[in-house]
Design a protein around this motif. Structure first.
Motif, PDB file in Angstrom:
ATOM      1  N   SER A   1      11.548 -24.316  -2.634  1.00 24.88           N
ATOM      2  CA  SER A   1      12.384 -23.937  -0.613  1.00 24.88           C
ATOM      3  C   SER A   1      12.786 -25.296  -1.239  1.00 24.88           C
ATOM      4  O   SER A   1      13.756 -26.011  -0.592  1.00 24.88           O
ATOM      5  CB  SER A   1      11.578 -23.407  -0.360  1.00 24.88           C
ATOM      6  OG  SER A   1      11.669 -22.395  -0.247  1.00 24.88           O
ATOM      7  N   LEU A   2      11.953 -26.644  -0.941  1.00 24.56           N
ATOM      8  CA  LEU A   2      12.446 -27.889  -0.500  1.00 24.56           C
ATOM      9  C   LEU A   2      13.260 -28.395  -1.834  1.00 24.56           C
ATOM     10  O   LEU A   2      14.685 -29.018  -1.365  1.00 24.56           O
ATOM     11  CB  LEU A   2      11.348 -28.509  -0.110  1.00 24.56           C
ATOM     12  CG  LEU A   2      11.692 -29.632  -0.157  1.00 24.56           C
ATOM     13  CD1 LEU A   2      12.101 -30.424   1.487  1.00 24.56           C
ATOM     14  CD2 LEU A   2      10.222 -31.009   0.283  1.00 24.56           C
TER      15      LEU A   2
ATOM     16  N   ARG B   1      15.066 -26.546  -3.614  1.00 24.52           N
ATOM     17  CA  ARG B   1      16.299 -26.021  -3.401  1.00 24.52           C
ATOM     18  C   ARG B   1      17.132 -26.498  -2.627  1.00 24.52           C
ATOM     19  O   ARG B   1      18.914 -26.848  -2.976  1.00 24.52           O
ATOM     20  CB  ARG B   1      16.618 -24.592  -2.943  1.00 24.52           C
ATOM     21  CG  ARG B   1      16.063 -23.500  -4.688  1.00 24.52           C
ATOM     22  CD  ARG B   1      16.007 -22.715  -4.761  1.00 24.52           C
ATOM     23  NE  ARG B   1      15.320 -21.892  -5.296  1.00 24.52           N
ATOM     24  CZ  ARG B   1      14.324 -21.028  -4.616  1.00 24.52           C
ATOM     25  NH1 ARG B   1      14.005 -20.266  -3.753  1.00 24.52           N
ATOM     26  NH2 ARG B   1      13.849 -20.188  -5.705  1.00 24.52           N
ATOM     27  N   SER B   2      16.516 -26.699  -1.116  1.00 24.31           N
ATOM     28  CA  SER B   2      17.170 -27.205  -0.150  1.00 24.31           C
ATOM     29  C   SER B   2      17.794 -28.419  -0.397  1.00 24.31           C
ATOM     30  O   SER B   2      19.032 -28.907   0.040  1.00 24.31           O
ATOM     31  CB  SER B   2      16.800 -27.798   0.587  1.00 24.31           C
ATOM     32  OG  SER B   2      16.321 -26.193   1.191  1.00 24.31           O
ATOM     33  N   LEU B   3      17.293 -29.770  -1.749  1.00 23.75           N
ATOM     34  CA  LEU B   3      17.106 -30.890  -1.861  1.00 23.75           C
ATOM     35  C   LEU B   3      18.502 -31.307  -2.726  1.00 23.75           C
ATOM     36  O   LEU B   3      19.628 -31.317  -2.402  1.00 23.75           O
ATOM     37  CB  LEU B   3      16.413 -31.740  -1.990  1.00 23.75           C
ATOM     38  CG  LEU B   3      15.525 -32.099  -0.817  1.00 23.75           C
ATOM     39  CD1 LEU B   3      14.361 -33.019  -1.576  1.00 23.75           C
ATOM     40  CD2 LEU B   3      16.192 -32.639   0.344  1.00 23.75           C
ATOM     41  N   ARG B   4      18.640 -29.903  -3.970  1.00 21.25           N
ATOM     42  CA  ARG B   4      19.867 -29.743  -3.902  1.00 21.25           C
ATOM     43  C   ARG B   4      20.914 -29.618  -3.670  1.00 21.25           C
ATOM     44  O   ARG B   4      21.956 -30.256  -4.212  1.00 21.25           O
ATOM     45  CB  ARG B   4      19.446 -28.372  -5.610  1.00 21.25           C
ATOM     46  CG  ARG B   4      17.998 -29.643  -6.647  1.00 21.25           C
ATOM     47  CD  ARG B   4      18.426 -28.489  -7.903  1.00 21.25           C
ATOM     48  NE  ARG B   4      17.761 -26.584  -7.462  1.00 21.25           N
ATOM     49  CZ  ARG B   4      16.648 -27.081  -7.839  1.00 21.25           C
ATOM     50  NH1 ARG B   4      15.935 -27.975  -8.103  1.00 21.25           N
ATOM     51  NH2 ARG B   4      16.209 -25.552  -7.279  1.00 21.25           N
ATOM     52  N   ILE B   5      21.143 -28.305  -3.029  1.00 21.87           N
ATOM     53  CA  ILE B   5      22.154 -28.302  -2.598  1.00 21.87           C
ATOM     54  C   ILE B   5      22.307 -29.241  -1.281  1.00 21.87           C
ATOM     55  O   ILE B   5      23.639 -29.533  -1.205  1.00 21.87           O
ATOM     56  CB  ILE B   5      22.073 -26.473  -1.698  1.00 21.87           C
ATOM     57  CG1 ILE B   5      21.376 -25.683  -2.152  1.00 21.87           C
ATOM     58  CG2 ILE B   5      22.594 -26.237  -0.284  1.00 21.87           C
ATOM     59  CD1 ILE B   5      20.857 -24.146  -1.294  1.00 21.87           C
ATOM     60  N   PHE B   6      21.946 -29.928  -0.552  1.00 25.17           N
ATOM     61  CA  PHE B   6      22.447 -30.872   0.405  1.00 25.17           C
ATOM     62  C   PHE B   6      22.837 -31.838  -0.524  1.00 25.17           C
ATOM     63  O   PHE B   6      23.974 -32.634  -0.033  1.00 25.17           O
ATOM     64  CB  PHE B   6      20.844 -31.454   1.053  1.00 25.17           C
ATOM     65  CG  PHE B   6      21.486 -32.632   1.966  1.00 25.17           C
ATOM     66  CD1 PHE B   6      22.055 -32.961   2.856  1.00 25.17           C
ATOM     67  CD2 PHE B   6      21.133 -34.167   0.725  1.00 25.17           C
ATOM     68  CE1 PHE B   6      22.459 -34.097   3.861  1.00 25.17           C
ATOM     69  CE2 PHE B   6      21.644 -35.297   2.364  1.00 25.17           C
ATOM     70  CZ  PHE B   6      22.259 -35.479   3.194  1.00 25.17           C
ATOM     71  N   LYS B   7      21.847 -31.880  -2.064  1.00 21.88           N
ATOM     72  CA  LYS B   7      23.023 -33.455  -2.810  1.00 21.88           C
ATOM     73  C   LYS B   7      24.570 -32.722  -3.718  1.00 21.88           C
ATOM     74  O   LYS B   7      25.484 -33.522  -3.265  1.00 21.88           O
ATOM     75  CB  LYS B   7      21.942 -33.481  -4.316  1.00 21.88           C
ATOM     76  CG  LYS B   7      22.519 -34.776  -5.360  1.00 21.88           C
ATOM     77  CD  LYS B   7      21.511 -34.625  -5.860  1.00 21.88           C
ATOM     78  CE  LYS B   7      21.730 -35.657  -7.241  1.00 21.88           C
ATOM     79  NZ  LYS B   7      20.878 -36.775  -7.850  1.00 21.88           N
TER      80      LYS B   7
ATOM     81  N   GLU C   1      26.388 -30.924  -1.297  1.00 20.29           N
ATOM     82  CA  GLU C   1      27.313 -30.971  -0.238  1.00 20.29           C
ATOM     83  C   GLU C   1      27.633 -32.743  -0.340  1.00 20.29           C
ATOM     84  O   GLU C   1      28.996 -32.596  -0.417  1.00 20.29           O
ATOM     85  CB  GLU C   1      26.673 -30.199   0.599  1.00 20.29           C
ATOM     86  CG  GLU C   1      26.631 -28.828   0.585  1.00 20.29           C
ATOM     87  CD  GLU C   1      28.026 -28.088   0.008  1.00 20.29           C
ATOM     88  OE1 GLU C   1      28.664 -28.441   1.049  1.00 20.29           O
ATOM     89  OE2 GLU C   1      27.867 -27.073   0.169  1.00 20.29           O
TER      90      GLU C   1
END
Length: 108
Positions: free
Chosen positions: A31-32, A34-40, A42
């Motif tokens: 989950s962490l 995925r969150s970092l990939r989404i943040f990157k 964006e």
């Protein structure tokens, strides 16, 4: 402030292991990630938007400025965009007609 030694790192890992449990750690790390990939993604999108905005500001006309004539590629792109808008309008019109038609009209 001193760096973290091996003892402190071991205690942090132990605390995380006790807090989450060994079964939930893979899900938490996934989950962490995925969150970092989404943040990157964006952040990259925001950077691209800034570049596009700056490019648009450079090419947008200032009051009294004369723009160079459009190239053949520009005219072709504008024609394709106009054709796409017309096709979208036609599709929207057909969808509206289909929703207005009753179920009996569709079975024919």
């Amino acid at each position: 402030m001193a760096g973290l030694g091996p003892m402190e790192i071991g205690l942090i890992i132990l605390a995380i292991l006790l807090l989450f449990g060994y079964k939930k750690l893979p899900d938490a790390s996934r989950s962490l990630g995925r969150s970092l990939r989404i943040f990157k993604g964006e952040m990259k999108g925001m950077k691209d938007d800034d570049v596009r905005t700056k490019d648009a500001a450079k090419t947008s006309p200032v009051r009294g400025e004369v723009l160079p004539p459009a190239t053949a590629a520009d005219r072709e792109r504008e024609a394709l965009e106009a054709e796409a808008r017309a096709a979208e309008a036609r599709a929207a019109e057909l969808r509206a007609r289909a929703t207005q038609a009753g179920p009996a009209d569709r079975t024919r």
